[in-house]
Design a protein around this motif. Structure first.
Motif, short mmCIF file in Angstrom:
data_model
loop_
_atom_site.label_atom_id
_atom_site.label_comp_id
_atom_site.label_asym_id
_atom_site.label_seq_id
_atom_site.Cartn_x
_atom_site.Cartn_y
_atom_site.Cartn_z
N GLN A 1 0.82 -1.20 0.00
CA GLN A 1 0.00 0.00 0.00
C GLN A 1 0.87 1.26 0.00
O GLN A 1 0.46 2.29 -0.58
N GLY A 2 2.03 1.21 0.63
CA GLY A 2 2.91 2.37 0.59
C GLY A 2 3.33 2.70 -0.83
O GLY A 2 3.35 3.86 -1.24
N PHE B 1 -2.77 4.67 -14.92
CA PHE B 1 -1.85 3.55 -14.71
C PHE B 1 -2.45 2.25 -15.23
O PHE B 1 -1.73 1.42 -15.80
N VAL B 2 -3.74 2.07 -15.03
CA VAL B 2 -4.39 0.85 -15.48
C VAL B 2 -4.42 0.77 -17.00
O VAL B 2 -4.24 -0.31 -17.59
N PRO C 1 -3.39 -13.15 2.11
CA PRO C 1 -2.83 -11.87 1.62
C PRO C 1 -2.71 -11.87 0.10
O PRO C 1 -1.61 -11.92 -0.46
N VAL C 2 -3.84 -11.79 -0.56
CA VAL C 2 -3.87 -11.96 -2.01
C VAL C 2 -3.13 -10.84 -2.73
O VAL C 2 -2.49 -11.08 -3.77
N GLU C 3 -3.19 -9.59 -2.19
CA GLU C 3 -2.47 -8.50 -2.86
C GLU C 3 -0.97 -8.77 -2.89
O GLU C 3 -0.30 -8.56 -3.91
N VAL C 4 -0.44 -9.25 -1.75
CA VAL C 4 1.00 -9.54 -1.68
C VAL C 4 1.35 -10.68 -2.63
O VAL C 4 2.36 -10.61 -3.36
N ILE C 5 0.52 -11.71 -2.65
CA ILE C 5 0.80 -12.87 -3.53
C ILE C 5 0.79 -12.44 -4.98
O ILE C 5 1.70 -12.79 -5.76
N MET C 6 -0.23 -11.67 -5.39
CA MET C 6 -0.32 -11.25 -6.79
C MET C 6 0.80 -10.28 -7.15
O MET C 6 1.29 -10.28 -8.30
N THR C 7 1.24 -9.47 -6.19
CA THR C 7 2.34 -8.56 -6.46
C THR C 7 3.64 -9.33 -6.71
O THR C 7 4.40 -9.02 -7.64
N VAL C 8 3.89 -10.35 -5.89
CA VAL C 8 5.09 -11.17 -6.08
C VAL C 8 5.05 -11.89 -7.43
O VAL C 8 6.05 -11.92 -8.17
N ILE C 9 3.88 -12.42 -7.76
CA ILE C 9 3.75 -13.11 -9.06
C ILE C 9 3.96 -12.14 -10.21
O ILE C 9 4.67 -12.43 -11.20
N ALA C 10 3.34 -10.93 -10.10
CA ALA C 10 3.48 -9.95 -11.17
C ALA C 10 4.93 -9.51 -11.32
O ALA C 10 5.42 -9.32 -12.45
N CYS C 11 5.64 -9.34 -10.19
CA CYS C 11 7.06 -8.98 -10.26
C CYS C 11 7.87 -10.05 -10.99
O CYS C 11 8.71 -9.75 -11.86
N GLY C 12 7.61 -11.31 -10.62
CA GLY C 12 8.35 -12.40 -11.26
C GLY C 12 8.07 -12.50 -12.74
O GLY C 12 9.00 -12.65 -13.57
N VAL D 1 -0.16 -2.77 -11.77
CA VAL D 1 -0.51 -3.68 -10.67
C VAL D 1 -0.88 -2.86 -9.43
O VAL D 1 -1.88 -3.14 -8.76
N LEU D 2 -0.06 -1.85 -9.14
CA LEU D 2 -0.37 -1.00 -7.99
C LEU D 2 -1.69 -0.27 -8.19
O LEU D 2 -2.50 -0.15 -7.26
N GLY D 3 -1.93 0.23 -9.41
CA GLY D 3 -3.20 0.90 -9.69
C GLY D 3 -4.39 -0.03 -9.53
O GLY D 3 -5.43 0.35 -8.98
#
Length: 749
Positions: free
Chosen positions: A84-85, A213-214, A276-287, A424-426
């Motif tokens: 969120q930050g 952003f989207v 923590p789906v946001e964290v999981i999807m963020t990690v996947i999107a980064c990878g 992803v953040l958006g």
């Protein structure tokens, strides 16, 4: 104190010197004892606990029971705070890694100064958006920045960070000042309806700001009234240039996060911690972004390089403080109001108390400290606080551990987030707006149950959408205060009636019995200068006549009768007045001394009193009054001002002068004391008109006018449970105003 030389002191001077020396000694003793009483250990301990609440709950911290829960909650909240930050920092139009600063520095300060054990301090999307509007106004995306000293030799991002940190410093100073001055009550003026409409409008602003952003578009930041309209116009003009990869990534993220969040809500009683789906999807999107090189291959915008470590402290810019002080005040109020409302919910749930003024001090110091290290305004996010509480967080130890997670990301593993797409953040920001946008479902509920509240919600929301959040909040607050004033200025006055056989009185529309000649009038609000005329008009409407007009007609009739008696055209007999004139009596009126018509009727020059309900001589017609007693129910009157006291006294005198007995019941002791101090009572207005209860007054009236009571048909007399005449005279209310003026009034009943 006088001093004397040691030589040649006369006996008289020596005696005076000894006396003054004793006075000086007594003064020092008095000063010592006073300081000792005020600066004892207990007072010092109380002051320390009030300024550092952490001392209070750390003494009762249960390590075996709470530590593991706080660790799990802190890690979960920390992961969400990192995401969120980064995401909310985009709302502030700042580089993403500055959001990590906001998720760290204010949290550390709040750990020591805050009174809530469950809220998660950090970036709040509404405040981020308000910061962003100021940032884009002073440092726009296109064109030169504002002419402010201190912008020289700085890049655009550095200028924006300086603006954000300076505004944050201003907000912190305002919150700290309000906390020191003990004015935390100001948030009471922000009703739940107003906050709901405001946050809904803020959610719409956030949604529009994240569309660029989207969709992968370049949209300049616009601030001011109708900014959302201009932004949508630019987006629709450029929508054909959208980046397909950004759109697909955003849709996938939003769909998955939405589904998992719904599952979390449905099975929250069975899940040990929310997924923590946001964290999981963020990690996947980064990878995936790193593996397929989305930035180079598809041209998407990514977070980019995140510098390691923290930057040195920076002082606020004085010209920016002067430029943004007006805009900072609503941010200070909104940030505290949201945080305090969330903290209050959790404090009630977990049975502990929070201090609003201490919360202001905590957030003020947190924002001042955070602004020194380039963070922006901190409050609390509902979703992040919900994660901290639902994962088992017991105290702010969980918040401190979440700040530790953010620090680890900032110092060590921040580079892993370099390939994270901003889309992803958006998408994460947009999907977290569901709760705020769904507040629009309150409109039908409010319309059916409270139309003024519905008007406040709609006006606040529309004004915040069209005019901007700062002006919209001011408009909503103005409409809310107008509604409050109108409700108090135009209360729903009613005439009461008795439920047969009881001492209960309700609205006459529902209960039909009303004693003959008795009118019971209820005033459901304080009486002051703004609603005194309304109260008078409503009372006259209930009575069916205007007392002053009847009084003037009676005095005119008396003047005419006296004139006819003096001329000999009228003569008094045992059967009444007799017309002795051979012709018709002239109906001319004497308009001299008009002010005397408002005085009490004077029967001194007449052989007998006149029965105004009987037929009058010389074709004189006076409106008849069917009411002999008026009861004013003051149970809901909490205060009277000077204008109301004077207006009430004038009205009561007019009624008494037309032979209507007035009784005031259930009056608050402090209102009685106010009437006493304002010299309300005189030869016409007596303290014996006050009764403790409405039923006391009605029974007293029925005893005083038995003929009217006997005329009632099919009526069971009200329940009699005490003798009213004796009770009224023995009551403390009666003794309050029949006591000598030197006796202090009794206010305890």
């Amino acid at each position: 104190f006088k001093t004397f030389s040691s030589s040649k002191i006369l006996p008289k001077e020596k005696k005076l010197f000894t006396k003054e020396k004793q006075i000086k000694k007594n003064f020092h003793n008095f000063l010592f004892h006073s300081l000792h009483q005020k600066c004892n250990t207990k007072r010092a301990k109380t002051a320390a606990l009030s300024l550092l609440p952490v001392i209070g709950w750390m003494k009762i911290y249960r390590i075996n029971e709470w530590l593991l829960s706080d660790i799990v909650s802190g890690v979960s909240t920390g992961l969400v705070a990192v995401l969120q930050g980064l995401a909310y920092c985009l709302l502030a139009s700042l580089p993403p890694w500055y959001g990590l600063f906001t998720a760290f520095f204010p949290v550390v300060t709040y750990f020591f100064l805050g009174t809530s054990r469950h809220i998660s301090v950090g970036p709040f999307p509404v405040l981020c958006l308000m910061i962003g509007s100021i940032v884009t106004r002073l440092v726009p995306d296109e064109g030169s920045p504002a002419n402010i000293t201190g912008f020289e030799n700085l890049t655009r991002d550095e200028q924006r960070v300086l603006v954000a940190s300076s505004v944050t410093f201003t907000v912190g100073v305002m919150q700290l000042a309000m906390g020191i001055l003990q004015v935390g009550f100001v948030v009471m003026y922000l009703s739940d309806t107003l906050v709901s409409g405001f946050t809904t409008a803020a959610a719409i602003h956030i949604l529009v700001s994240q569309l660029k952003f989207v969709l992968g578009l370049t949209v300049p930041g616009i601030s001011g009234p109708l900014a959302i309209i201009y932004t949508l116009e630019i987006i629709f003009n450029k929508i054909t240039s959208s980046n397909v990869c950004d759109v697909v990534i955003s849709l996938v993220i939003m769909v998955v996060v939405f589904i998992v969040k719904e599952l979390n809500d449905r099975f929250k009683s069975k899940l040990p911690v929310p997924i923590p789906v946001e964290v999981i999807m963020t990690v996947i999107a980064c990878g995936v972004s790193y593996a397929f090189d989305f930035k180079t291959r598809y041209g998407i915008d990514v977070v980019g390089h995140i510098p390691k470590g923290y930057e040195p402290p920076v002082a606020p810019n004085l010209p920016i403080l002067q430029e943004t002080a007006v805009e900072a005040f609503p941010m200070a109020i909104v940030g505290f109001a949201v945080a305090f409302s969330v903290a209050k919910v959790y404090s009630i749930k977990h049975d502990y108390t929070i201090d609003g003024n201490q919360e202001l001090i905590a957030f003020g110091v947190s924002n001042i400290f955070g602004a020194s290290f380039r963070s922006f305004v901190a409050s609390t996010a509902l979703s992040r606080s919900a994660v901290q509480e639902s994962t088992g967080g017991k105290t702010q130890v969980a918040g401190l551990l979440s700040a530790l997670i953010v620090m680890i990301v900032t110092l060590a593993i921040g580079f892993l987030l370099d390939p994270l797409p901003k889309s992803v953040l958006g998408a994460v920001v947009i999907i977290n707006l569901k709760g705020m946008i769904m507040q629009a479902r309150e409109i039908p509920y409010l319309w059916k149950r409270d139309k003024p509240d519905c008007a406040v919600w709609c006006v606040t929301c529309l004004a915040s959408i069209l005019l901007g959040l700062d002006l919209g909040l001011a408009v909503g607050l103005g409409v809310e205060l107008i509604c409050v004033v109108l409700r108090v200025q135009f209360p729903r006055c009613s005439v009461l009636a008795n439920i047969k056989g009881t001492d209960i009185y309700k609205d006459r529309k529902d209960y039909i019995y009303e004693p003959e000649g008795v009118k019971i009038f209820r005033i459901p609000s304080p009486i002051f200068f703004a609603n005194m005329d309304f109260f008078r008009n409503k009372l006259i409407e209930a009575l069916g006549f205007i007392p002053l007009r009847v009084l003037r007609k009676r005095n005119k009739a008396l003047r005419k009768i006296k004139k006819l008696l003096k001329k000999g055209d009228l003569q008094w007999t045992s059967k009444g007045f007799l017309n002795t004139s051979c012709g018709t009596i002239n109906d001319s009126e004497d308009e001299s001394n008009v002010e005397d018509l408002d005085q009490p009727t004077d029967f001194n020059d007449l052989p007998a009193c006149i029965d105004w309900d009987a037929e009058l001589p010389a074709n004189i017609i006076i409106p008849r009054i069917e009411i002999h007693s008026l009861v004013l129910d003051f149970a809901a009157v909490s205060f009277l001002d000077i204008s109301a006291v004077n207006g009430l006294k004038t009205l009561l005198k007019e009624l008494i002068r037309v032979e209507v007995e007035v009784y005031i019941v259930a009056c608050d002791p402090y209102v009685l004391e106010k009437l006493h101090h304002c010299c309300f009572f005189d030869d016409e207005v007596h303290p014996s008109m006050f009764f403790l209860t409405l039923h006391d007054a009605v029974l007293h009236i029925l005893e005083k006018h038995p003929a009217h009571a006997e005329k009632e048909h099919n009526y069971e007399k009200p329940f009699r449970w005490r003798h009213v005449g004796v009770r009224a005279r023995e009551s403390r209310l009666y003794r309050l105003f029949t006591s000598p003026p030197c006796t202090p009034p009794l206010v305890q009943i």
